[in-house]
Design a protein around this motif. Structure first.
Motif, mmCIF file in Angstrom:
data_model
loop_
_atom_site.group_PDB
_atom_site.id
_atom_site.type_symbol
_atom_site.label_atom_id
_atom_site.label_comp_id
_atom_site.label_asym_id
_atom_site.label_seq_id
_atom_site.Cartn_x
_atom_site.Cartn_y
_atom_site.Cartn_z
ATOM 1 N N LEU A 44 -22.002 -19.579 10.901
ATOM 2 C CA LEU A 44 -21.741 -18.737 9.556
ATOM 3 C C LEU A 44 -20.130 -18.435 10.175
ATOM 4 N N ALA A 45 -18.966 -18.864 9.428
ATOM 5 C CA ALA A 45 -17.568 -18.191 10.048
ATOM 6 C C ALA A 45 -17.060 -17.960 8.703
ATOM 7 N N SER A 46 -16.628 -16.648 8.496
ATOM 8 C CA SER A 46 -16.122 -16.279 7.954
ATOM 9 C C SER A 46 -14.063 -15.865 8.487
ATOM 10 N N VAL A 47 -13.689 -16.583 7.344
ATOM 11 C CA VAL A 47 -12.061 -16.993 7.876
ATOM 12 C C VAL A 47 -11.909 -15.616 6.652
ATOM 13 N N ASP A 48 -10.209 -14.545 6.772
ATOM 14 C CA ASP A 48 -9.710 -14.071 6.005
ATOM 15 C C ASP A 48 -8.406 -13.977 6.274
ATOM 16 N N CYS A 49 -7.135 -14.298 4.531
ATOM 17 C CA CYS A 49 -6.258 -14.170 5.711
ATOM 18 C C CYS A 49 -5.698 -14.341 4.244
ATOM 19 N N ALA A 50 -4.284 -13.360 4.285
ATOM 20 C CA ALA A 50 -3.473 -13.112 3.314
ATOM 21 C C ALA A 50 -1.855 -12.647 3.504
ATOM 22 N N PHE A 51 -1.352 -13.205 2.823
ATOM 23 C CA PHE A 51 0.427 -12.951 2.931
ATOM 24 C C PHE A 51 0.876 -11.804 2.131
ATOM 25 N N ASP A 52 -0.304 -10.813 1.556
ATOM 26 C CA ASP A 52 0.250 -9.174 1.103
ATOM 27 C C ASP A 52 -0.784 -8.445 1.979
ATOM 28 N N TRP A 53 -1.549 -8.179 2.858
ATOM 29 C CA TRP A 53 -2.457 -7.205 3.371
ATOM 30 C C TRP A 53 -1.860 -6.155 3.473
ATOM 31 N N GLY A 54 -0.317 -5.695 3.067
ATOM 32 C CA GLY A 54 0.198 -4.191 3.862
ATOM 33 C C GLY A 54 1.462 -4.540 4.538
ATOM 34 N N PRO A 55 1.902 -3.540 5.165
ATOM 35 C CA PRO A 55 2.920 -3.245 6.007
ATOM 36 C C PRO A 55 2.471 -3.269 7.263
ATOM 37 N N THR A 56 1.107 -3.182 7.400
ATOM 38 C CA THR A 56 0.819 -3.431 8.893
ATOM 39 C C THR A 56 -0.185 -4.088 9.045
ATOM 40 N N PRO A 57 -0.319 -5.355 8.720
ATOM 41 C CA PRO A 57 -1.259 -6.803 8.852
ATOM 42 C C PRO A 57 -1.716 -6.475 9.840
ATOM 43 N N THR A 58 -2.957 -6.648 9.774
ATOM 44 C CA THR A 58 -4.615 -6.893 10.659
ATOM 45 C C THR A 58 -4.325 -8.935 11.335
ATOM 46 N N GLN A 59 -4.551 -8.376 11.842
ATOM 47 C CA GLN A 59 -5.043 -9.987 13.321
ATOM 48 C C GLN A 59 -6.079 -9.886 14.172
ATOM 49 N N ARG A 60 -7.174 -10.531 13.544
ATOM 50 C CA ARG A 60 -7.935 -9.527 14.830
ATOM 51 C C ARG A 60 -9.249 -11.034 14.596
ATOM 52 N N LEU A 61 -10.369 -11.298 16.113
ATOM 53 C CA LEU A 61 -10.693 -12.098 15.849
ATOM 54 C C LEU A 61 -11.684 -11.930 16.418
ATOM 55 N N SER A 62 -13.066 -11.647 15.428
ATOM 56 C CA SER A 62 -14.576 -10.939 16.259
ATOM 57 C C SER A 62 -15.311 -11.959 16.350
ATOM 58 N N VAL A 63 -15.842 -12.472 17.638
ATOM 59 C CA VAL A 63 -17.267 -13.487 17.212
ATOM 60 C C VAL A 63 -18.547 -12.452 17.414
ATOM 61 N N ILE A 64 -19.146 -12.762 16.683
ATOM 62 C CA ILE A 64 -20.398 -11.945 16.901
ATOM 63 C C ILE A 64 -21.844 -13.081 17.472
#
Length: 156
Positions: A44-64
């Motif tokens: 399963l691959a979970s994706v989350d993205c948004a334009f309004d996630w606060g002043p310091t948005p996080t971009q992270r890739l995690s492969v488990i």
């Protein structure tokens, strides 16, 4: 913004069998944020993205996976000011690896120019753009309907 996340997921796992998503919409029907799950055989691959996630948005890739965890922060930045840091944790311990600075967006534009002039072959053929659009369309359809959307194999 979700196109980057979906593209990377497809690069790692191939084409999903189905997707399910939820979104937050503006009054005009534009998605502000989307969370989804892409279903693959055995993953399963979970994706989350948004334009309004606060002043310091996080971009992270995690492969488990069974053998460990790979994490990369700022995965979609152009990385003109700092290197990309890969963190790998396995049963043998944790280690980090830095990838040298590169202007990723500049490299993308340069590759497009070279491709348009016929100097090099495109890294991604037109069929990949169609497959990408199919997954994005399915995610939006799921977010609008609240239902899982099955994807059929692309025509070859």
């Amino acid at each position: 913004m979700g196109c980057y996340v979906v593209n990377l997921t497809r690069l790692l796992l191939g084409e999903p069998q189905s997707v399910v998503a939820q979104a937050r919409w503006t009054p005009g029907g534009v998605d502000l944020g989307l969370s989804g799950v892409l279903h693959y055989p055995g993953a399963l691959a979970s994706v989350d993205c948004a334009f309004d996630w606060g002043p310091t948005p996080t971009q992270r890739l995690s492969v488990i996976g069974d053998a460990g965890v790979l994490e990369v922060d700022g995965v979609f930045d152009s990385h003109q000011g700092e290197p990309v840091v890969l963190r790998l944790t396995t049963a043998d311990g944790a280690r980090q690896e830095e990838i040298a600075l590169v202007d990723a967006y500049g490299a993308m534009v340069k590759h497009f120019q070279q491709t348009a002039r016929g100097e090099v072959r495109a890294l991604y053929p037109p069929a990949d753009a169609v497959a990408q659009a199919r997954v994005l369309d399915a995610l939006f359809a799921s977010a609008r309907s609240g239902q899982q959307v099955a994807l059929t194999a692309p025509a070859t």
